[in-house]
Design a protein around this motif. Structure first.
Motif, PDB file in Angstrom:
ATOM      1  N   ARG A 141       0.827  -1.208   0.000  1.00 45.93           N
ATOM      2  CA  ARG A 141       0.000   0.000   0.000  1.00 45.93           C
ATOM      3  C   ARG A 141       0.868   1.268   0.000  1.00 45.93           C
ATOM      4  N   ARG A 142       1.988   1.177  -0.670  1.00 42.48           N
ATOM      5  CA  ARG A 142       2.883   2.308  -0.829  1.00 42.48           C
ATOM      6  C   ARG A 142       3.931   1.948  -1.869  1.00 42.48           C
ATOM      7  N   GLY A 143       4.678   2.977  -2.329  1.00 42.83           N
ATOM      8  CA  GLY A 143       5.740   2.757  -3.298  1.00 42.83           C
ATOM      9  C   GLY A 143       5.326   3.177  -4.697  1.00 42.83           C
ATOM     10  N   THR A 144       6.307   3.187  -5.603  1.00 42.67           N
ATOM     11  CA  THR A 144       6.087   3.716  -6.948  1.00 42.67           C
ATOM     12  C   THR A 144       6.700   2.806  -8.003  1.00 42.67           C
ATOM     13  N   LEU A 145       5.949   2.606  -9.071  1.00 41.22           N
ATOM     14  CA  LEU A 145       6.432   1.939 -10.278  1.00 41.22           C
ATOM     15  C   LEU A 145       6.636   2.997 -11.347  1.00 41.22           C
ATOM     16  N   LEU A 146       7.858   3.112 -11.852  1.00 37.56           N
ATOM     17  CA  LEU A 146       8.161   4.004 -12.970  1.00 37.56           C
ATOM     18  C   LEU A 146       8.530   3.145 -14.179  1.00 37.56           C
ATOM     19  N   VAL A 147       7.903   3.409 -15.303  1.00 37.83           N
ATOM     20  CA  VAL A 147       8.189   2.660 -16.521  1.00 37.83           C
ATOM     21  C   VAL A 147       8.542   3.638 -17.629  1.00 37.83           C
ATOM     22  N   ILE A 148       9.690   3.417 -18.265  1.00 41.15           N
ATOM     23  CA  ILE A 148      10.081   4.283 -19.377  1.00 41.15           C
ATOM     24  C   ILE A 148       9.453   3.757 -20.657  1.00 41.15           C
ATOM     25  N   GLY A 149       8.557   4.556 -21.213  1.00 41.19           N
ATOM     26  CA  GLY A 149       7.923   4.226 -22.483  1.00 41.19           C
ATOM     27  C   GLY A 149       8.546   5.061 -23.585  1.00 41.19           C
ATOM     28  N   SER A 150       7.701   5.654 -24.430  1.00 36.66           N
ATOM     29  CA  SER A 150       8.197   6.489 -25.521  1.00 36.66           C
ATOM     30  C   SER A 150       7.038   7.259 -26.135  1.00 36.66           C
ATOM     31  N   VAL A 151       7.342   8.441 -26.653  1.00 38.04           N
ATOM     32  CA  VAL A 151       6.325   9.176 -27.405  1.00 38.04           C
ATOM     33  C   VAL A 151       5.912   8.404 -28.655  1.00 38.04           C
ATOM     34  N   ALA A 152       6.750   7.445 -29.091  1.00 38.53           N
ATOM     35  CA  ALA A 152       6.422   6.629 -30.266  1.00 38.53           C
ATOM     36  C   ALA A 152       5.154   5.820 -30.060  1.00 38.53           C
ATOM     37  N   GLY A 228       3.390  13.285  -9.088  1.00 43.68           N
ATOM     38  CA  GLY A 228       2.968  13.489 -10.469  1.00 43.68           C
ATOM     39  C   GLY A 228       2.516  12.208 -11.140  1.00 43.68           C
ATOM     40  N   GLY A 229       2.227  12.349 -12.422  1.00 40.52           N
ATOM     41  CA  GLY A 229       1.770  11.197 -13.197  1.00 40.52           C
ATOM     42  C   GLY A 229       0.266  11.194 -13.350  1.00 40.52           C
ATOM     43  N   PRO A 230      -0.303  10.122 -13.897  1.00 40.81           N
ATOM     44  CA  PRO A 230       0.350   8.860 -14.262  1.00 40.81           C
ATOM     45  C   PRO A 230       1.107   8.881 -15.592  1.00 40.81           C
ATOM     46  N   VAL A 231       1.040  10.013 -16.332  1.00 44.95           N
ATOM     47  CA  VAL A 231       1.773  10.118 -17.597  1.00 44.95           C
ATOM     48  C   VAL A 231       2.681  11.339 -17.517  1.00 44.95           C
ATOM     49  N   VAL A 232       3.969  11.126 -17.767  1.00 48.84           N
ATOM     50  CA  VAL A 232       4.939  12.216 -17.726  1.00 48.84           C
ATOM     51  C   VAL A 232       5.723  12.213 -19.036  1.00 48.84           C
ATOM     52  N   TYR A 233       5.722  13.344 -19.724  1.00 49.64           N
ATOM     53  CA  TYR A 233       6.522  13.485 -20.941  1.00 49.64           C
ATOM     54  C   TYR A 233       7.882  14.071 -20.576  1.00 49.64           C
ATOM     55  N   ALA A 234       8.919  13.603 -21.285  1.00 47.23           N
ATOM     56  CA  ALA A 234      10.273  14.029 -20.951  1.00 47.23           C
ATOM     57  C   ALA A 234      11.068  14.334 -22.224  1.00 47.23           C
ATOM     58  N   PRO A 235      11.440  15.607 -22.395  1.00 48.32           N
ATOM     59  CA  PRO A 235      11.057  16.797 -21.640  1.00 48.32           C
ATOM     60  C   PRO A 235       9.554  17.133 -21.801  1.00 48.32           C
ATOM     61  N   ARG A 239       4.609  16.836 -24.525  1.00 44.95           N
ATOM     62  CA  ARG A 239       3.162  16.698 -24.304  1.00 44.95           C
ATOM     63  C   ARG A 239       2.377  17.486 -25.351  1.00 44.95           C
ATOM     64  N   GLY A 240       2.802  18.716 -25.603  1.00 42.41           N
ATOM     65  CA  GLY A 240       2.128  19.540 -26.598  1.00 42.41           C
ATOM     66  C   GLY A 240       2.335  19.031 -28.005  1.00 42.41           C
ATOM     67  N   ILE A 241       3.555  18.598 -28.299  1.00 43.09           N
ATOM     68  CA  ILE A 241       3.837  18.073 -29.633  1.00 43.09           C
ATOM     69  C   ILE A 241       2.978  16.857 -29.929  1.00 43.09           C
ATOM     70  N   MET A 242       2.911  15.938 -28.973  1.00 44.39           N
ATOM     71  CA  MET A 242       2.157  14.700 -29.218  1.00 44.39           C
ATOM     72  C   MET A 242       0.647  14.929 -29.185  1.00 44.39           C
TER      73      MET A 242
END
Length: 258
Positions: A141-152, A228-235, A239-242
């Protein structure tokens, strides 16, 4: 009459961290930032010699513990192996899934075995590890999963739709996990980088303003681990481009050579 003021507590930096794909340039850059805060980190990946070097560097940078964990993510039993890692750390504050392969689109279309390898690595195994992590976080009931995806993964394009499909499917999975975990106090975040200068993109022309270096992506990942999240664009500008790319009419989109 106003009630008593409440102190705003900053999110606590994660101290028990598992990194899957720890030899990736982005993951290594993020690990350096966590190490500076004294984190205990398990570094999982296939290249044992490279893991040893990264572990030594992280210890020199302040990591309380840096454990190299040689592993093939595709063939391993995700649930059993992650259980061993969690036992080794005594719990899990954060898991970063940072591995993946790309491949040439033309070759993937001509070679079903090559396409199957990309799908098995980027989606099937990544999904298994994400679900295993979600089970741990749900129990804690705590902790974080971070997954690196792609704008692709935001919209299928002729130049990389097989790779993009794996990243798009993984993004939906992580968003669903985030939705499930939210009421429990745990989190999941899909991080979508754009063009990043890494060994995976070494064959691409990378001198434009849309390109970023791993050291610029790492702080975004670290912040996403805390809030933050659940979706984070980097940089963030992606977000605006996609948003534009996703909403282009097909008649316009089909004329673009992207």
């Amino acid at each position: 009459m106003s009630g008593p003021s409440q102190e705003v507590v900053a999110p606590k930096a994660p101290q028990r961290i598992v990194i899957l794909g720890a030899t990736s340039a982005i993951a290594e850059a993020a690990a350096r930032l966590w190490a500076a805060n004294g984190a205990r980190i398990i570094l999982a990946g296939r290249n044992e010699a490279r893991l040893n070097k990264i572990a030594a560097d992280l210890k020199a940078r302040g990591a309380s513990e840096a454990i190299d964990w040689p592993l093939d993510f595709v063939t391993a039993d995700a649930g059993a192996e992650l259980g061993k890692m969690v036992d080794r750390l005594g719990g899990l504050d954060l898991l970063l899934l940072a591995y993946g392969i790309s491949g040439d689109q033309g070759e993937l279309e001509r070679n079903p075995a090559a396409a199957a390898k990309v799908i098995a690595t980027n989606f099937s195994s990544a999904a298994a590890w994400s679900l295993a992590a979600a089970a741990v976080l749900e129990k804690q009931r705590r902790g974080t999963l971070l997954v690196i995806g792609s704008v692709a993964g935001d919209r299928g394009r002729r130049s990389n739709f097989i790779y993009g499909a794996t990243k798009g499917g993984l993004a939906h999975l992580v968003e669903g996990i985030a939705h499930k975990l939210a009421p429990l106090g745990a989190r999941a975040v899909i991080i979508k980088p754009g063009f990043v200068e890494t060994p995976m993109t070494a064959g691409m022309a990378n001198n434009g303003p849309l390109w970023a270096k791993p050291d610029a992506i790492a702080p975004i990942i670290v912040r996403a681990g805390e809030k933050g999240g659940p979706v984070v664009y980097a940089p963030t500008f992606w977000r605006g481009i996609m948003l534009i790319v996703r909403n282009l009419p097909a008649a316009v989109f089909d004329r673009l050579n992207i």
